[in-house]
Every structure is written in C-alpha cells, then in structure tokens.
Design an enzyme around this catalytic site. Structure first.
Site, short mmCIF file in Angstrom:
data_model
loop_
_atom_site.label_atom_id
_atom_site.label_comp_id
_atom_site.label_asym_id
_atom_site.label_seq_id
_atom_site.Cartn_x
_atom_site.Cartn_y
_atom_site.Cartn_z
N LYS A 131 37.30 24.56 32.91
CA LYS A 131 38.08 24.54 31.02
C LYS A 131 37.06 23.34 30.58
CE LYS A 131 41.20 27.12 31.36
NZ LYS A 131 42.00 27.72 30.94
N LYS A 220 34.28 38.88 46.18
CA LYS A 220 36.17 38.76 46.21
C LYS A 220 37.13 39.62 45.15
CE LYS A 220 39.05 34.66 46.24
NZ LYS A 220 39.38 33.83 46.68
N LYS A 223 41.97 38.90 40.30
CA LYS A 223 42.45 39.94 39.39
C LYS A 223 41.26 39.27 37.92
CE LYS A 223 46.23 39.25 36.25
NZ LYS A 223 46.80 37.94 35.21
#
Ligand code: TRP
Length: 354
Positions: A131, A220, A223
C-alpha cells in the site's frame, strides 16, 4: 441435514495417534468464492474437519473492515461465505464455523498482543508495504492486521500438552503466521514462568503447492485480476467463462502440448488420473481442439459441483438454519476464548471487578 458428499481429496495424514491436531483458519468474506479458493484452501479445510482432532473456521469480518467500508456488502459477503462452505461440505458436527466478530475476546487479545510487538516488526508486512509503495495511506487496521490474525489463531485456549496448533493457509500468509509465532513466544517469555508457556507456537501448513489454479487469462486465478470462475457460477455465465479461457491459436488437427495449456491445467484439477491421461493423449495426437477441451472441462465443473450447487440453493431457503450454525459455532468459540482470556488477563495484571 446430512453433510454434502464432496470429492475433496484428503491427503493422507501420518499423524501418530497421540498427537492431537487443532486446526484454525480464517476465511475472508470478500465476495463469491472461486475455483482458486476451492483448490487452494476450501477443499483442504473441509478434508481437515475429519483428519484433525478439532477444526475451527471463522469468517474474518474484522479483517475485512481494513478494506471494506460498505456495511451492506460486508453483511452479505459474510453470509455468502457461510453458505458456500456449508454447501461444499463443511459439517457443523465436525468443524466449528463462526463469524469472527461474534467472539469479541479476539479483539481484546489483539490489544494485549499489540503491546508486545515493536512497530518495526509490522512495518515489514507485505500487504502494508505494498500500500505504501502504491502511494496510499494504509489505515491502522491494515497495519496491525497480522496481530489480529495472531489473536484469531491463539484465542481458542491452549491445546492439551503435546498437541499441535496447525494453520492451513496459502503461501502468501506465511509472514502473518510468523507474526503469530513471534507473538506467542513474546507473551510466553514476558508473562509466563519458564517451562510453563501459556501459548503453543502455531505451525503453518502451506497449501498452494497443491494447485496453482490459472484464471481465464492464464495468470493466477484471483479476484483482483477479474479472471475467476466462481464455484457457484452456472448456466450461461459459466459457459461464457469457460469458452473465454485463453489458449494459443493452434489449429484443430495440430498436435498440442497439454502441459502448455490453461484449459488442461484446469482439467487436471478435476479429472481422475486415467481421464487426465486420456485427454492428454488426445491433445498430443492432434485432431482435438481447444473447443473440445473446453467442453470436457465444462462437463467436469458441472459434475463436480452439482450437489454443492443444489445444496446451496436449499440453504438459501433455510437462512435460519445457517444462522443457527453460526450462532452455535460462536457460542462454542466464545466459551473457549473467554476461558483463555481469563488466564491472559490474570497473567498481564488486568484487574477485573466484574
Ligand atoms: N489473512 C488471511 C487471508 O487473507 C485470513 C485470516 C484471518 C486467517 N485470520 C486468520 C488465516 C487466522 C488463518 C488463521 O486469507
């Protein structure tokens, strides 16, 4: 309700009879679960309910709050995960399933643990560092996420002497389990007599060696890449997804290398050995197109999840039953967490006048 028969492949465990294993694992309520989740963790979680002496699975809605600030979505996703797990064969008589926030002792234990860790320990956290690297300001919840996870793992009272506390998780969770191990040791060193630790040091069981599940685009399945096939996708949605799996453009009659193909990588997860070999042969022989492979895959997905899908539909109509399962699970978990917290409070000097 009888447990749904599931073809979950349980890898035979060689635990000697005296070693009791207690398994804990958290499940993110982040929307509908997909094949990557299934072959990565869910299948193993479900197998462990029988293999382990005891299995505790919790839907980690406190953790989800570090990124989800939509109450409706959080509520919905929490219940969805419970439905998915029950439909896929989680048996409430074998495993304890509950919602993390129904055991507030976990939040209390997190506070105790936070005071045992230098902030520098958490600054190394991968999710946190990512982040920061993206230029975002992580909230304090995300910063301390691994400590809440440590509390999840350690809250359910010490297993009997000699028992093992095992945490089946994906490889990306290794660092978080390290924090839990560290916290357990620090607590024992700080607050326990030598030789009489309160906390066992948990062991990670890393799962993703089992299967790296490719998504529709060959990366891979995840989501965040928007390349998933949902476990409960069906009909047109499922078909469209399967037929959109990326392949090379080799013509129908050309021999193909099954090991280089995404469709075959998915077929491998479903097909028993013999069937897998048969299809691999067809790839190599030529005259077998990717369309054929996709037809085969579609049939396999449908057959594999037919019962679970049916069962999920039934469960949606029986929300009371699902809530009962979660309530019972939470009650059991809370009792254990409270017994543990009573010991923790005493050790650290929290006076109680209640
Ligand atoms: N962090 C885990 C994940 O993203 C979820 C989790 C929360 C968890 N608490 C846990 C996993 C405790 C194992 C044990 O998947």
């Amino acid at each position: 309700m009888p447990p749904a028969p599931d073809t979950a492949l349980s890898s035979p465990e060689t635990d000697d009879a005296d070693t009791q294993t207690i398994v804990t694992s958290g499940i993110q309520p982040s929307g509908r679960l997909h094949l990557g989740n299934y072959f990565g963790a869910i299948r193993r979680h479900i197998a462990l309910q029988k293999e382990a002496h005891e299995a505790l699975y919790f839907i980690v809605n406190y953790h989800a709050m570090t990124t989800v600030q939509d109450p409706e979505a959080l509520r919905e996703h929490t219940l969805d995960v419970a439905l998915d797990y029950l439909a896929l064969g989680l048996d409430p008589d074998e495993a304890t399933l509950f919602v993390q926030s129904d055991v507030p002792q976990v939040a209390e234990l997190t506070w105790v643990f936070l005071n045992l860790l230098p902030t520098s320990r958490l600054e190394k956290g991968v999710a946190y560092k990512e982040k920061v690297a993206e230029g975002l300001t992580p909230n304090a919840g995300l910063f301390t996420y691994p400590v809440l996870q440590a509390a999840d793992i350690l809250a359910y009272d010490a297993p009997p002497a000699g028992a093992e506390l095992r945490v089946p998780v994906g490889r990306d969770q290794r660092q978080n389990i390290e924090v839990a191990r560290d916290v357990a040791r620090r607590f024992n060193n700080t607050f326990c007599e030598k030789g009489a630790p309160l906390f066992p040091v948990p062991e990670a069981e890393i799962l993703d060696d089992v299967a790296t599940v490719p998504g529709l685009d060959g990366r891979k399945m995840s989501k965040s890449y928007d390349n998933t096939i949902g476990i409960f996708d069906e009909g047109d949605t499922l078909e469209e997804k399967v037929y959109s799996i990326v392949t090379d453009s080799a013509p129908l009659d050309e021999p193909k290398d099954p090991e280089a193909d995404n469709v075959f990588a998915l077929i491998k997860l479903f097909a028993p050995d013999e069937k897998r070999e048969e299809i691999a042969e067809q790839y190599r022989a030529g005259g077998y197109g990717y369309g054929h492979a996709k037809d085969a895959l579609l049939g396999m997905i449908e057959a594999h999840f037919a019962k679970a899908r049916q069962r999920r539909k039934e469960l949606v109509e029986r929300e009371d039953y699902v809530r009962d399962v979660l309530r019972e699970g939470a009650k059991k978990a809370r009792e254990r967490a409270e017994a543990l917290m009573a010991k923790v409070r005493k050790r650290v000097g929290l006076v109680t006048s209640a």
